[in-house]
Scaffold this motif. Structure first.
Motif, short mmCIF file in Angstrom:
data_model
loop_
_atom_site.label_atom_id
_atom_site.label_comp_id
_atom_site.label_asym_id
_atom_site.label_seq_id
_atom_site.Cartn_x
_atom_site.Cartn_y
_atom_site.Cartn_z
N ASN A 153 0.91 -1.06 -0.19
CA ASN A 153 -0.08 0.17 0.12
C ASN A 153 0.87 1.24 -0.09
O ASN A 153 0.80 2.13 0.99
CB ASN A 153 -0.98 -0.07 1.19
CG ASN A 153 -2.30 0.97 0.93
OD1 ASN A 153 -2.36 1.51 -0.21
ND2 ASN A 153 -2.85 1.26 2.01
N ALA A 154 1.78 1.48 -1.07
CA ALA A 154 2.69 2.37 -1.02
C ALA A 154 1.88 3.73 -1.08
O ALA A 154 0.91 3.92 -1.82
CB ALA A 154 3.68 2.34 -2.38
N GLY A 155 2.75 4.90 -0.81
CA GLY A 155 2.42 6.11 -1.01
C GLY A 155 3.06 7.05 -1.69
O GLY A 155 3.22 6.81 -2.85
N GLY A 156 3.68 8.07 -1.04
CA GLY A 156 4.54 8.68 -1.79
C GLY A 156 4.17 10.41 -1.44
O GLY A 156 3.65 10.70 -0.49
N MET A 157 4.50 11.20 -2.47
CA MET A 157 4.37 12.82 -2.05
C MET A 157 2.83 13.00 -2.46
O MET A 157 2.47 14.36 -2.10
CB MET A 157 5.17 13.56 -2.87
CG MET A 157 6.77 13.27 -2.35
SD MET A 157 8.00 14.46 -2.57
CE MET A 157 8.37 14.05 -4.29
N CYS A 158 2.10 12.17 -3.12
CA CYS A 158 0.83 12.85 -3.44
C CYS A 158 -0.29 12.58 -2.64
O CYS A 158 -1.31 13.03 -2.75
CB CYS A 158 0.35 11.85 -4.75
SG CYS A 158 0.00 10.01 -4.23
N CYS A 159 0.04 11.71 -1.52
CA CYS A 159 -0.88 11.17 -0.54
C CYS A 159 -2.04 12.55 0.12
O CYS A 159 -3.06 12.24 0.47
CB CYS A 159 -0.29 10.28 0.36
SG CYS A 159 0.53 9.00 -0.36
N VAL A 160 -1.07 13.41 0.40
CA VAL A 160 -1.96 14.83 1.08
C VAL A 160 -3.17 14.88 0.37
O VAL A 160 -4.11 15.35 0.85
CB VAL A 160 -0.98 15.94 1.41
CG1 VAL A 160 -0.47 16.36 0.19
CG2 VAL A 160 -1.65 16.81 2.22
N LYS A 161 -3.15 15.11 -1.03
CA LYS A 161 -4.30 15.18 -1.66
C LYS A 161 -5.01 14.04 -2.36
O LYS A 161 -6.11 14.05 -2.27
CB LYS A 161 -3.99 16.27 -2.98
CG LYS A 161 -5.11 16.57 -3.75
CD LYS A 161 -4.81 17.64 -4.61
CE LYS A 161 -5.70 17.85 -5.76
NZ LYS A 161 -5.55 19.18 -6.40
N TYR A 162 -4.29 12.93 -2.76
CA TYR A 162 -4.85 12.20 -3.50
C TYR A 162 -5.02 10.47 -2.86
O TYR A 162 -5.78 9.72 -3.44
CB TYR A 162 -3.80 11.66 -4.78
CG TYR A 162 -4.01 13.02 -5.72
CD1 TYR A 162 -5.13 13.19 -6.51
CD2 TYR A 162 -2.84 13.79 -5.87
CE1 TYR A 162 -5.23 14.12 -7.32
CE2 TYR A 162 -2.96 14.83 -6.80
CZ TYR A 162 -4.14 14.87 -7.65
OH TYR A 162 -4.21 16.24 -8.47
N GLY A 163 -4.43 10.39 -1.66
CA GLY A 163 -4.43 9.14 -1.07
C GLY A 163 -3.36 8.34 -1.33
O GLY A 163 -2.26 8.64 -2.15
N VAL A 164 -3.41 6.88 -1.05
CA VAL A 164 -2.34 5.82 -1.19
C VAL A 164 -2.51 4.97 -2.29
O VAL A 164 -3.81 5.05 -2.79
CB VAL A 164 -2.02 5.17 0.09
CG1 VAL A 164 -1.36 6.00 0.96
CG2 VAL A 164 -3.53 4.50 0.58
N THR A 165 -1.82 4.16 -2.47
CA THR A 165 -2.19 3.12 -3.72
C THR A 165 -3.38 2.40 -3.74
O THR A 165 -4.05 2.42 -4.66
CB THR A 165 -0.94 2.10 -3.66
OG1 THR A 165 0.37 2.64 -4.14
CG2 THR A 165 -1.17 0.90 -4.91
N GLY A 166 -3.70 1.88 -2.48
CA GLY A 166 -4.98 1.30 -2.21
C GLY A 166 -6.21 2.07 -2.76
O GLY A 166 -7.41 1.27 -3.08
N ASP A 167 -6.16 3.46 -2.66
CA ASP A 167 -7.26 4.24 -3.00
C ASP A 167 -7.49 4.13 -4.48
O ASP A 167 -8.38 4.72 -4.95
CB ASP A 167 -6.99 5.63 -2.52
CG ASP A 167 -7.10 5.76 -1.07
OD1 ASP A 167 -8.06 5.07 -0.47
OD2 ASP A 167 -6.14 6.60 -0.39
N PHE A 168 -6.71 3.46 -5.26
CA PHE A 168 -6.65 3.69 -6.50
C PHE A 168 -6.95 2.12 -7.29
O PHE A 168 -6.70 1.76 -8.51
CB PHE A 168 -5.49 4.28 -7.33
CG PHE A 168 -5.55 5.72 -6.98
CD1 PHE A 168 -6.21 6.65 -7.87
CD2 PHE A 168 -4.93 6.17 -5.81
CE1 PHE A 168 -6.50 7.97 -7.35
CE2 PHE A 168 -4.95 7.73 -5.62
CZ PHE A 168 -5.94 8.38 -6.06
#
Lengths: 460, 460
Positions: A153-168
């Motif tokens: 369930n990797a994340g990154g710098m996008c998560c604050v707005k877009y969420g994590v891998t699982g959200d996609f």
């Protein structure tokens, strides 16, 4: 002797059961599958490496290993930081790297279907050609695979707005422990027909099945981002600015923080002009249609919270220059010695407290610890610098690492935000989860893998 | 006789094990707990109704029922449409309505902690006072409870932009079948420490445990929305406009469709001025800071796809007037006779095809079927109008309902987008899920509830 002999025979039987061109047996090759990028985890060359090319071959691999009672550890790109891909003694490694096709990009319903071995950046590039965005951007985006991203369930710098891998992740094809093929989820955005097995497999680190296909939800590509870099005399000022940025009600598409130690390391590697007075740096982006307006309000939030300087740009090249500091954080810290990267997440309001505690830990243990990470969602990466060749340094690093993880739990956080438990943090998982949760998790694992052949020793 | 006697004894034993003021035994009261708002589902008065006031009392209820082997059906507000709250013969109903406190609203970390019995609209109102948004807005928002919303992963009109209930659930407190209290998830936005048990319980319709506390993620309150109402001569034009709106790359905060039958019913109930030439209506909102600009581009998308008329407004009162048509859809159809509301979801690109098939089904079965719903995410609610008192009408309605569900599956969709499987669609679930998925779901259910006391007969 009889146990070893037993294992050897089973390995031979497994080789015999599989097509010759999907099995690696050469010890010189096997040794390179002993570990991922984690530190302080056990390393053993696998008994075999399996390189299936199709779901059917994955199924054959697992059915055969299951029958023989051979443990199987799934490996994506090997870029993990928690040792989930490190095989225990006698285990077989199943690599997903040959499952590397982009199966479908549906621009109408905004869906991509990809095999697990596709490198994350390749997925992002392929959908970008259609004006679409796959947001997750873990630090390893250029080397990690989608399968590994889903498994942790990797994340990154996008998560604050877009969420994590699982959200996609809309749907998965998974080969279960006994070789049976399971399809979870659906191509529709909504659906509540049965339990959410998709989310169960996301983040399960190869303990419940082998992911062989991923159906991803995509977004329309946003506007080119505008970037803001703000410097602060101390950490507290930067922390106050983070809260002020969040309080604007506009969500930045990136909100990253670098601490004094990290900034110092960057200056040593590649002088960007941060002098001794800089105690913390914030990097903020907005990719909304109102990016310019957003950045102005974020800049105001910084300046009202003691920012000593703030520079912004909508130009792509200038933005890249501003982001350089964030990009150099880990390489710069790596240059100082061996490194042990932690991955803790606390409620956003506790980030400053976390970093303050990390600074205390660094002093107490006499080690260097740089802190950088995703201030917008509370997920920070304190990075302990030590000398691998010195036993006392190793011990101090490990004590510091454990103290950081402890601090995150005390602040209402979690032991891992986006890297997973793997083998590095199994003892810590038992600290974070209450007995009831451990019991339920173990019961689910046993229900899906009754013979305990999938990644034994990892996670739980 | 001995079986009945056995049940009676156990019921008496359960009453004896619980505080007297949390047990309803009066048959006149019990009968009102026989069913939710579903049609064509079996109805039986429960043996008892339990009204626990605390997590400890829920735990005592379940531990006692478990010991006695008495099945327990959890009931939220009773507004469900799939019969998940309908007790099978001899079962006990556990109502969450006394667990109705808003425990905490954390404006800094944007989190609300609520008990399951709180009505959804009360949660939304409470956080709105702090400038925050809890987006999910199921049609039942004013009567349904948060616990029920979580148990069915409820959606609503917000989903095209914001997602479903599960997208806002960070953590749960759940009482398991044997009375043990389980805490899932965390207060941080990211986290991958162990399996995602939170998502497993979301949408599990009371079959895995009783939810006693919900930790919700909140958003900053958006701008007041602007609303667009567009009329089309036929369904295909409206469908093309939906695709064109999505293709703008700007996501509307609402994108609802009404078909000709629904519009006709509305005109009969409360004339809004839609004449015979109106074949479909789209209702579109934007709540972004660029709402005016967004609505202009959505209007253009409609007019370029044969919209006969388009009216928009940023005024709250005018918006409410424009939304009146959507709000009246179900009440208007209800006035035509008894109704059976379906809840299917298809990929967005197949919505027109779905509605076309529904029109054919209506002709074939000689029944009226109004279609309205969430065109933006493909989740539609074809509503079959029939005469409950006539056996032939009932049979035709059920055939139509089944044909609609079948059509959704054929179009790559799901049998339920947001209402759940309950008891209404258990046979359909076996159609949607492959044997491997059914086996895994059953294994997980058995792992969590080995004695099968939680909502037996529901879902699987």
């Amino acid at each position: 002797v009889s146990e070893t002999a037993g294992i050897d025979t089973r390995v031979g039987d497994l080789v015999a059961a599989l097509p010759v061109d999907i099995v690696l047996t050469d010890p010189d090759l096997l040794v390179s599958y002993a570990h991922d990028e984690s530190r302080f985890t056990e390393r053993h060359a696998p008994a075999l490496v399996l390189l299936p090319r199709t779901t059917d071959e994955v199924s054959l691999c697992l059915a055969s290993a299951h029958r023989l009672g051979l443990p199987v550890v799934t490996r994506g790109a090997g870029s993990g930081l928690s040792g989930a891909a490190n095989p225990p003694p006698g285990a077989v490694v199943l690599s997903t790297r040959r499952l590397n096709n982009i199966v479908d990009i549906d621009t109408l319903d905004r869906i991509a279907v990809v095999q697990p071995g596709v490198v994350t950046t390749a997925v992002r590039a392929a959908v970008a050609e259609h004006g679409l965005l796959y947001p997750p951007d873990p630090g390893s985006v250029d080397i990690s695979s989608i399968g590994g991203n889903v498994a942790t369930n990797a994340g990154g710098m996008c998560c604050v707005k877009y969420g994590v891998t699982g959200d996609f992740v809309l749907a998965l094809e998974v080969v279960l422990a006994d070789g049976e093929v399971l399809r979870t989820g659906r191509r529709t955005i909504k659906g509540v027909a049965g339990y959410d097995l998709t989310s169960l497999f996301v983040g399960s680190e190869g303990t419940l099945g082998v992911i062989t296909e991923v159906t991803l939800r995509l977004l329309p590509a946003p506007a080119a981002p505008m970037t803001l870099l703000a410097t602060f005399p101390d950490l507290r000022a930067a922390g106050d600015a983070v809260q002020a940025i969040i309080a604007t009600g506009t969500t930045p598409s990136m909100l990253e923080l670098l601490d004094r130690t990290t900034i110092g390391a960057i200056e040593q590697l590649s002088p960007l002009g941060f002098d001794e007075s800089v105690g913390a740096v914030l990097l903020v982006q907005s990719d909304s249609p109102d990016a310019a307006e957003d950045i102005t309000s974020f800049e105001k939030a910084c300046l009202e919270n003691r920012a000593s300087d703030a520079v912004s740009s909508s130009d792509a090249d200038e933005s890249a220059m501003l982001l350089q500091a964030r990009r150099l954080a880990l390489p710069a810290l790596e240059r100082l010695g061996d490194w042990l990267l932690d991955d803790v997440c606390v409620p956003r309001s506790r980030v400053v407290e976390l970093i303050t505690r990390v600074e205390d830990i660094a002093v107490r243990e006499g080690v260097t610890i740089g802190v950088f990470g995703h201030a917008g969602d509370g997920n920070m990466h304190p990075t302990v610098i030590f000398d691998e060749s010195e036993e006392t340094s190793r011990a101090a690093a490990l004590r510091a690492f454990n103290a950081i993880t402890e601090a995150a739990l005390e602040l209402g956080g979690t032991i891992t935000g986006e890297h997973g438990v793997g083998r590095l943090k199994t003892a810590w998982l038992a600290r974070e989860l209450e007995p009831a949760s451990q019991r339920v998790q173990a019961a689910i694992r046993q229900a899906l893998d009754p013979n305990a052949v999938l990644n034994p020793g990892a996670v739980l």
